[in-house]
Design an enzyme around this catalytic site. Structure first.
Site, mmCIF file in Angstrom:
data_model
loop_
_atom_site.group_PDB
_atom_site.id
_atom_site.type_symbol
_atom_site.label_atom_id
_atom_site.label_comp_id
_atom_site.label_asym_id
_atom_site.label_seq_id
_atom_site.Cartn_x
_atom_site.Cartn_y
_atom_site.Cartn_z
ATOM 1 N N PHE A 112 36.118 -40.604 -61.300
ATOM 2 C CA PHE A 112 36.227 -41.466 -60.117
ATOM 3 C C PHE A 112 35.215 -42.599 -60.125
ATOM 4 O O PHE A 112 35.367 -43.585 -59.402
ATOM 5 C CB PHE A 112 36.099 -40.631 -58.831
ATOM 6 C CG PHE A 112 34.691 -40.443 -58.329
ATOM 7 C CD1 PHE A 112 33.917 -39.383 -58.755
ATOM 8 C CD2 PHE A 112 34.134 -41.355 -57.438
ATOM 9 C CE1 PHE A 112 32.617 -39.219 -58.300
ATOM 10 C CE2 PHE A 112 32.845 -41.198 -56.980
ATOM 11 C CZ PHE A 112 32.075 -40.126 -57.410
ATOM 12 N N LYS A 113 34.186 -42.488 -60.959
ATOM 13 C CA LYS A 113 33.169 -43.540 -61.023
ATOM 14 C C LYS A 113 33.781 -44.911 -61.361
ATOM 15 O O LYS A 113 33.229 -45.937 -61.005
ATOM 16 C CB LYS A 113 32.115 -43.201 -62.073
ATOM 17 C CG LYS A 113 31.443 -41.842 -61.922
ATOM 18 C CD LYS A 113 30.613 -41.743 -60.664
ATOM 19 C CE LYS A 113 29.602 -40.607 -60.682
ATOM 20 N NZ LYS A 113 30.182 -39.262 -60.631
ATOM 21 N N ASP A 114 34.924 -44.903 -62.053
ATOM 22 C CA ASP A 114 35.572 -46.181 -62.379
ATOM 23 C C ASP A 114 35.964 -46.965 -61.129
ATOM 24 O O ASP A 114 36.014 -48.189 -61.160
ATOM 25 C CB ASP A 114 36.848 -45.934 -63.198
ATOM 26 C CG ASP A 114 36.547 -45.505 -64.627
ATOM 27 O OD1 ASP A 114 35.530 -45.947 -65.185
ATOM 28 O OD2 ASP A 114 37.347 -44.721 -65.180
ATOM 29 N N LEU A 117 32.734 -48.701 -60.543
ATOM 30 C CA LEU A 117 32.069 -49.377 -61.662
ATOM 31 C C LEU A 117 32.961 -50.368 -62.391
ATOM 32 O O LEU A 117 32.480 -51.158 -63.193
ATOM 33 C CB LEU A 117 31.480 -48.349 -62.616
ATOM 34 C CG LEU A 117 30.158 -47.808 -62.049
ATOM 35 C CD1 LEU A 117 29.759 -46.505 -62.709
ATOM 36 C CD2 LEU A 117 29.056 -48.847 -62.185
#
Ligand SMILES: *Cc1c(COP(=O)(O)O)cnc(C)c1O
Length: 499
Positions: A112-114, A117
């Site tokens: 989920f960091k995408d 980021l």
């Protein structure tokens, strides 16, 4: 809208300054001085839009010194179908009963960091230009595994930036490490650090706020910024998907407007769940935010008792991105619950750094408990949730999301609260192939490498392997450095060519 610091409520900076700086000089986190609320008309306007347009609307409310065109350019560059393998960007999967799973991992690094980021580098470049800062931006990242890769990918070859990622040696999954050490790009670096994630995060924070280091960078026309969720530019894009999910529920007829939902978030640094809290403050109808932890259950205890105590054993688990005992973003929630009393926050944070613990007052605790529920899953419970979900519905969870599932099931049984629930699914199961396989009671052949494990898992479950993970097989290892808390500064200077 202006931003202030959780440790100095008299400070005022613009959104651009908050994003370029990353962390306030006083050691506090930047936080908007007020929270915008969505009107009924705002919701009606959001409903028919796609993800990019919803993001533009919502981000504009917080990033008031950016133009709509600038935000649109950032969002369009980030959330494209060349980078996300699902047309809707964030699919919401209905489950039997009253559960929906929000799949936040369809971006290029499968976590989920995408969601944040992929857009942060664009916001950061735009913000730096806006305030006329021409120095090279040096991004320092401490990662428990997923942020590192997502940040490397997001900043790869972004002009006038350099990115250095530190991850705990032996503290990330084989796939996570492989993703980082094979990263391509001329401005990227990954380095293992001896110690756990908290050690990495503390060292990075110390470098950030060290005056002499800042001066050395400045002499070389460089400046630090952060891609960790301490950076507001990391957090605000995450508010979007909770609001967007509610729109999708309304559109599909699963809900009528105003009906409340519960949101379950597998939690580590408290960033993702804090974004859900912001969405709630903006008007998202939420009954409970359910904070799910693994055996590193410092947040479960805190939400239950009001006493935060990091003096406890640290466990390495099959959900490594949640192996955290110092949840940085909790500081923002404390500031909000203490009604902006930065003296109080300072006191708690000082206790945390000196004694490793603090206790909040009763008024803060009761407000905390009115909004949040908390629970944790042991390793066995996590594996059981993963196995049972697959058995019952043929759906494969990653271990982090399985923690959330396990906690939610117990919460529901114990509380009798049957509110419709959205479970934030934070990673593709294929990032943690080995753990997923053993949770299902399966074992790859003796000596099988990571990719054989993935293929075996696919064979057994039928779930497709994300292309970005498969393609790692052809890539060569570029980084093998290991440093410790004492040599980290020298490593940074060496990489940046600072004498
Ligand atoms: C980072 C991460 C988490 C924890 O999110 P926080 O915002 O740090 O609470 C959970 N699951 C996965 C897969 C992650 O990468």
């Amino acid at each position: 809208m202006q931003y202030t610091s959780t440790r100095d409520h008299t400070l005022r900076v613009s959104a651009s300054q908050a994003i370029t700086q990353g962390i306030s000089q006083d050691g506090g986190l930047f936080i908007p001085e007020s929270i915008p609320e969505l009107s009924r008309k705002d919701w009606d306007d959001l409903l028919p839009l796609g993800y990019v347009d919803r993001a533009v609307q919502i981000l504009s409310l917080f990033l008031t010194d950016f133009t709509q065109e600038e935000i649109r350019r950032c969002a369009e560059n980030a959330y494209t179908n060349s980078k996300f393998d699902d047309a809707s960007i964030v699919p919401l999967k209905p489950f039997p009963g009253h559960l929906h799973v929000l799949e936040l991992w369809h971006g290029p690094t499968c976590a989920f960091k995408d969601m944040a980021l992929q857009i942060l580098p664009h916001l950061l470049r735009c913000a730096a230009q806006k305030i006329g800062d021409t120095r090279k931006i040096v991004i320092l990242v401490a990662t428990s595994g997923d942020t590192g890769k997502a940040a490397l990918e997001g900043f790869q070859d972004v002009e006038s930036t350099e990115i250095l990622v530190f991850y705990p040696n032996h503290g990330v999954s084989a796939m996570q490490e492989l993703q980082m050490v094979t990263q391509e790009g001329r401005n990227v670096h990954a380095c293992a650090i001896e110690g756990n994630f908290d050690d990495a995060q503390t060292s990075v924070k110390r470098l950030f706020t060290d005056r002499t280091v800042a001066d050395a960078l400045n002499r070389n026309h460089m400046v630090f910024s952060s891609a960790n969720s301490i950076n507001w530019g990391r957090l605000v894009p995450q508010v979007v998907y909770y609001i967007s999910a509610y729109c999708d529920l309304l559109k599909s007829g699963a809900l009528t407007f105003g009906e409340k939902i519960n949101i379950v978030v597998p939690t580590g640094n408290f960033g993702n769940i804090l974004a859900a809290y912001y969405a709630r403050r903006m008007g998202l109808p939420v009954n409970k935010l359910i904070c799910a932890s693994n055996s590193n259950n410092v947040l479960t205890d805190f939400i239950t008792t009001g006493y935060y105590d990091r003096n406890r054993d640290f466990f390495t688990t099959i959900s490594p991105s949640m192996d955290i005992l110092i949840s940085s973003n909790l500081e923002r929630l404390l500031f909000l619950l203490a009604r902006g009393d930065s003296d109080k926050v300072n006191g708690w944070m000082q206790d945390l750094s000196e004694k490793g613990c603090y206790r909040v007052d009763d008024s803060v605790l009761s407000e905390l408990q009115s909004l949040f529920a908390a629970g944790y899953a042991t390793e066995a419970q996590t594996q059981e949730a993963l196995r049972q979900t697959f058995q019952e519905s043929g759906y494969l969870l990653d271990p982090h999301t399985a923690v959330g599932m396990s906690v939610w099931k117990r919460y529901e049984a114990e509380s009798g609260d049957h509110t419709r629930t959205v479970l934030a699914s934070t990673a593709s199961p294929y990032k943690f192939g080995g753990s997923v396989l053993s949770s299902l009671g399966l074992r790859p052949e003796e000596g099988a490498d990571e990719f054989a494990t993935l293929r075996f898992l696919q064979q057994k479950t039928g779930a497709p392997i994300p292309e970005p993970l498969l393609s790692l097989q052809q890539k060569s290892v570029r980084f093998q450095d290991v440093c410790n808390q004492n040599t980290m500064q020298q490593y940074v200077f060496d990489v940046l060519g600072i004498e």
